[in-house]
Structure formats: structure tokens, C-alpha cells
Design a protein around this motif. Structure first.
Motif, PDB file in Angstrom:
ATOM      1  N   LYS A 121       0.828  -1.206   0.000  1.00 52.18           N
ATOM      2  CA  LYS A 121       0.000   0.000   0.000  1.00 52.18           C
ATOM      3  C   LYS A 121       0.866   1.263   0.000  1.00 52.18           C
ATOM      4  O   LYS A 121       1.782   1.397   0.809  1.00 52.18           O
ATOM      5  CB  LYS A 121      -0.910   0.006   1.240  1.00 52.18           C
ATOM      6  CG  LYS A 121      -1.835   1.214   1.285  1.00 52.18           C
ATOM      7  CD  LYS A 121      -2.718   1.213   2.521  1.00 52.18           C
ATOM      8  CE  LYS A 121      -3.515   2.509   2.611  1.00 52.18           C
ATOM      9  NZ  LYS A 121      -4.339   2.564   3.827  1.00 52.18           N
ATOM     10  N   ALA A 122       0.572   2.154  -0.938  1.00 51.45           N
ATOM     11  CA  ALA A 122       1.273   3.449  -0.944  1.00 51.45           C
ATOM     12  C   ALA A 122       0.548   4.349   0.046  1.00 51.45           C
ATOM     13  O   ALA A 122      -0.672   4.346   0.124  1.00 51.45           O
ATOM     14  CB  ALA A 122       1.229   4.043  -2.341  1.00 51.45           C
ATOM     15  N   GLY A 123       1.299   5.101   0.821  1.00 52.40           N
ATOM     16  CA  GLY A 123       0.651   5.992   1.795  1.00 52.40           C
ATOM     17  C   GLY A 123       0.521   5.336   3.154  1.00 52.40           C
ATOM     18  O   GLY A 123       0.931   4.201   3.368  1.00 52.40           O
ATOM     19  N   ARG A 124      -0.074   6.076   4.065  1.00 51.21           N
ATOM     20  CA  ARG A 124      -0.135   5.664   5.473  1.00 51.21           C
ATOM     21  C   ARG A 124      -1.098   4.505   5.674  1.00 51.21           C
ATOM     22  O   ARG A 124      -2.173   4.476   5.072  1.00 51.21           O
ATOM     23  CB  ARG A 124      -0.556   6.868   6.312  1.00 51.21           C
ATOM     24  CG  ARG A 124      -0.281   6.713   7.797  1.00 51.21           C
ATOM     25  CD  ARG A 124      -0.509   8.030   8.535  1.00 51.21           C
ATOM     26  NE  ARG A 124       0.639   8.922   8.403  1.00 51.21           N
ATOM     27  CZ  ARG A 124       1.756   8.808   9.123  1.00 51.21           C
ATOM     28  NH1 ARG A 124       1.903   7.828   9.997  1.00 51.21           N
ATOM     29  NH2 ARG A 124       2.739   9.667   8.968  1.00 51.21           N
ATOM     30  N   LEU A 125      -0.702   3.566   6.533  1.00 53.95           N
ATOM     31  CA  LEU A 125      -1.586   2.454   6.873  1.00 53.95           C
ATOM     32  C   LEU A 125      -2.582   2.897   7.934  1.00 53.95           C
ATOM     33  O   LEU A 125      -2.255   3.721   8.785  1.00 53.95           O
ATOM     34  CB  LEU A 125      -0.769   1.265   7.417  1.00 53.95           C
ATOM     35  CG  LEU A 125       0.279   0.633   6.492  1.00 53.95           C
ATOM     36  CD1 LEU A 125       1.058  -0.440   7.248  1.00 53.95           C
ATOM     37  CD2 LEU A 125      -0.365   0.036   5.260  1.00 53.95           C
ATOM     38  N   THR A 126      -3.790   2.332   7.884  1.00 54.86           N
ATOM     39  CA  THR A 126      -4.752   2.567   8.968  1.00 54.86           C
ATOM     40  C   THR A 126      -4.239   1.816  10.206  1.00 54.86           C
ATOM     41  O   THR A 126      -3.342   0.966  10.094  1.00 54.86           O
ATOM     42  CB  THR A 126      -6.150   2.026   8.607  1.00 54.86           C
ATOM     43  OG1 THR A 126      -6.045   0.590   8.492  1.00 54.86           O
ATOM     44  CG2 THR A 126      -6.667   2.606   7.295  1.00 54.86           C
ATOM     45  N   THR A 127      -4.830   2.076  11.357  1.00 57.99           N
ATOM     46  CA  THR A 127      -4.422   1.377  12.597  1.00 57.99           C
ATOM     47  C   THR A 127      -4.581  -0.130  12.422  1.00 57.99           C
ATOM     48  O   THR A 127      -3.712  -0.909  12.807  1.00 57.99           O
ATOM     49  CB  THR A 127      -5.271   1.868  13.788  1.00 57.99           C
ATOM     50  OG1 THR A 127      -5.177   3.292  13.830  1.00 57.99           O
ATOM     51  CG2 THR A 127      -4.759   1.309  15.102  1.00 57.99           C
ATOM     52  N   GLU A 128      -5.691  -0.533  11.802  1.00 50.43           N
ATOM     53  CA  GLU A 128      -5.954  -1.968  11.602  1.00 50.43           C
ATOM     54  C   GLU A 128      -4.905  -2.577  10.669  1.00 50.43           C
ATOM     55  O   GLU A 128      -4.390  -3.668  10.925  1.00 50.43           O
ATOM     56  CB  GLU A 128      -7.352  -2.197  10.993  1.00 50.43           C
ATOM     57  CG  GLU A 128      -8.514  -1.890  11.919  1.00 50.43           C
ATOM     58  CD  GLU A 128      -8.792  -0.385  12.084  1.00 50.43           C
ATOM     59  OE1 GLU A 128      -8.272   0.425  11.270  1.00 50.43           O
ATOM     60  OE2 GLU A 128      -9.516  -0.033  13.035  1.00 50.43           O
ATOM     61  N   THR A 196      17.237   3.547   3.654  1.00 52.78           N
ATOM     62  CA  THR A 196      18.053   3.932   2.494  1.00 52.78           C
ATOM     63  C   THR A 196      17.521   3.330   1.193  1.00 52.78           C
ATOM     64  O   THR A 196      18.228   3.235   0.203  1.00 52.78           O
ATOM     65  CB  THR A 196      19.528   3.502   2.708  1.00 52.78           C
ATOM     66  OG1 THR A 196      19.549   2.090   3.016  1.00 52.78           O
ATOM     67  CG2 THR A 196      20.164   4.264   3.843  1.00 52.78           C
ATOM     68  N   SER A 197      16.268   2.869   1.209  1.00 53.73           N
ATOM     69  CA  SER A 197      15.652   2.287   0.015  1.00 53.73           C
ATOM     70  C   SER A 197      14.405   3.062  -0.361  1.00 53.73           C
ATOM     71  O   SER A 197      13.741   3.652   0.506  1.00 53.73           O
ATOM     72  CB  SER A 197      15.248   0.825   0.270  1.00 53.73           C
ATOM     73  OG  SER A 197      16.366   0.055   0.595  1.00 53.73           O
ATOM     74  N   VAL A 198      14.070   3.047  -1.656  1.00 55.78           N
ATOM     75  CA  VAL A 198      12.803   3.636  -2.109  1.00 55.78           C
ATOM     76  C   VAL A 198      11.765   2.519  -2.015  1.00 55.78           C
ATOM     77  O   VAL A 198      11.920   1.464  -2.626  1.00 55.78           O
ATOM     78  CB  VAL A 198      12.914   4.112  -3.576  1.00 55.78           C
ATOM     79  CG1 VAL A 198      11.564   4.623  -4.063  1.00 55.78           C
ATOM     80  CG2 VAL A 198      13.968   5.194  -3.685  1.00 55.78           C
ATOM     81  N   ARG A 199      10.725   2.744  -1.213  1.00 54.57           N
ATOM     82  CA  ARG A 199       9.679   1.725  -1.041  1.00 54.57           C
ATOM     83  C   ARG A 199       8.333   2.337  -1.363  1.00 54.57           C
ATOM     84  O   ARG A 199       8.175   3.557  -1.265  1.00 54.57           O
ATOM     85  CB  ARG A 199       9.673   1.214   0.408  1.00 54.57           C
ATOM     86  CG  ARG A 199      11.010   0.705   0.876  1.00 54.57           C
ATOM     87  CD  ARG A 199      11.008   0.433   2.366  1.00 54.57           C
ATOM     88  NE  ARG A 199      10.875   1.656   3.140  1.00 54.57           N
ATOM     89  CZ  ARG A 199      10.477   1.711   4.406  1.00 54.57           C
ATOM     90  NH1 ARG A 199      10.142   0.596   5.025  1.00 54.57           N
ATOM     91  NH2 ARG A 199      10.396   2.850   5.037  1.00 54.57           N
ATOM     92  N   VAL A 200       7.346   1.509  -1.699  1.00 55.93           N
ATOM     93  CA  VAL A 200       6.017   2.065  -1.963  1.00 55.93           C
ATOM     94  C   VAL A 200       5.489   2.806  -0.737  1.00 55.93           C
ATOM     95  O   VAL A 200       4.869   3.843  -0.842  1.00 55.93           O
ATOM     96  CB  VAL A 200       4.983   1.000  -2.393  1.00 55.93           C
ATOM     97  CG1 VAL A 200       5.244   0.570  -3.809  1.00 55.93           C
ATOM     98  CG2 VAL A 200       4.958  -0.183  -1.451  1.00 55.93           C
TER      99      VAL A 200
END
Length: 201
Positions: A121-128, A196-200
Motif C-alpha cells: 500500500k502506498a501511503g499511510r496504513l490505517t491502525t488496523e 536507504t531504500s525507495v519503497r512504496v
């Protein structure tokens, strides 16, 4: 018995490609509920340790070449290589380095139990979603405990590599000396490689 880096690079390149293929296969295999060929894992990690003892730089250079589409497989391999390099600097013996390398190689195997929608998932994860993501430590421990031939330290590292010295980690909020040396090494290297890596995500 150090070998010049240019000479070690060729054989390190073969080792690196074999190891990358193996870790990709392991993730696919575990997703399908099949068992890990630990003889193969130990053989590949022994080659990695041998290469690092010959020349600490050759494999490290290779591990800096990153392909973001293969993040999970390459990340596991880089954690293996960098953990062994750090263990070598700390004076660990060959047998310990092999077990440390296996631990780094398999530390994220629990991620095979996390849905790809959460994992990538790109972006912030929900709490769940974050709680689900954090469960990969427990899943990893369970997967490795169900296999034959896995060194106990690799089970420990899969379970413990997100613990933190100050007790702020997960899943057990361990602190200080309750975290094994191998888990601390993988913990540091895992965080370093992620930063130090580019991640989604």
C-alpha cells in the motif's frame, strides 16, 4: 586470506544472483504453504559468508544495487549480507555468521501471510492495517517453528527484529539484554536498509 575485490566480484555476483532467486522462491513457496528447503538456504548463506570473509566489500557493493520492484526479496538478501558484514566486524566466528546470515535471510518470511494490498500500500496504513503488518513477526516465528532444520536463533530473530532497546518495539516490548545480539544486529540492519531504500510505503 583476503582476495582483491575485483577478483571476488565475479563469484560474489553468482552468489548474489543465486541467493536472490532462492529468497524469491522461498516467499512463493511459503505463500503456497510448502516447506522451506533449509539445506539450500544453509548452502547459499555459507557461500555468502565465505565471500564476505574473502573480501568484505564485493557483496556489499552488489547489495547496494537496488531494484524497487523486487524490494522484499532484495531487502531480505541485503539484510543477510549486511548482518554478516556487521557480525564479522564484531568478531563473530564462521558458524555464528552462518546462523546470523540465515536469520537475516529469513527474518521477513512472516510477510508472506500479510495481504499484498497491505504490504504494497502506498501511503499511510490505517491502525488496523498497521496491526496486521506488525503481526508478520509472530507469523514469521510460527512459520519457521513449523520447518525442520531452522536454527533456533532464526526463529528468535523473525520474532524479535522489531523490538527496540528502549522497550518501544513489538510484539513483546522487550528491552535491553532481553533482545539477543543477533536480533539486535538484524534490527539495526533492517532499519538501515529500509531508510536507504525507495519503497512504496
Amino acid at each position: 586470506n583476503k582476495v582483491p575485490a575485483y577478483r571476488e566480484l565475479d563469484s560474489a555476483g553468482v552468489t548474489y544472483q543465486e541467493a536472490k532467486q532462492l529468497i524469491s522462491n522461498i516467499f512463493s513457496t511459503v505463500k503456497l504453504g510448502r516447506s522451506i528447503d533449509m539445506t539450500q538456504v544453509k548452502s547459499v548463506v555459507t557461500d555468502i559468508v565465505g565471500s564476505i570473509l574473502n573480501n568484505p566489500n564485493a557483496l556489499k557493493w552488489l547489495s547496494l544495487i537496488k531494484n524497487k520492484d523486487e524490494y522484499t526479496a532484495e531487502h531480505s538478501l541485503r539484510v543477510c549480507v549486511l548482518s554478516v558484514s556487521l557480525g564479522r566486524e564484531l568478531g563473530m566466528m564462521e558458524g555464528e555468521l552462518i546462523n546470523l546470515g540465515i536469520s537475516g535471510f529469513l527474518h521477513d518470511v512472516g510477510k508472506t501471510r500479510i495481504p499484498d494490498t497491505v504490504l504494497n500500500k502506498a501511503g499511510r496504513l490505517t491502525t488496523e492495517e498497521y496491526d496486521l503488518m506488525k503481526s508478520h513477526s509472530i507469523q514469521g516465528r510460527n512459520i519457521l517453528m513449523s520447518q525442520t532444520g531452522v536454527p533456533p536463533i532464526a526463529v528468535d530473530v523473525a520474532y524479535t527484529h522489531h523490538e527496540r532497546i528502549n522497550g518501544d518495539g513489538y510484539p513483546r516490548k522487550l528491552s535491553g539484554s532481553k533482545i539477543s545480539q543477533s536480533a539486535r544486529i538484524v534490527c539495526i540492519v533492517d532499519a538501515f536498509d529500509a531508510m536507504t531504500s525507495v519503497r512504496v510505503y
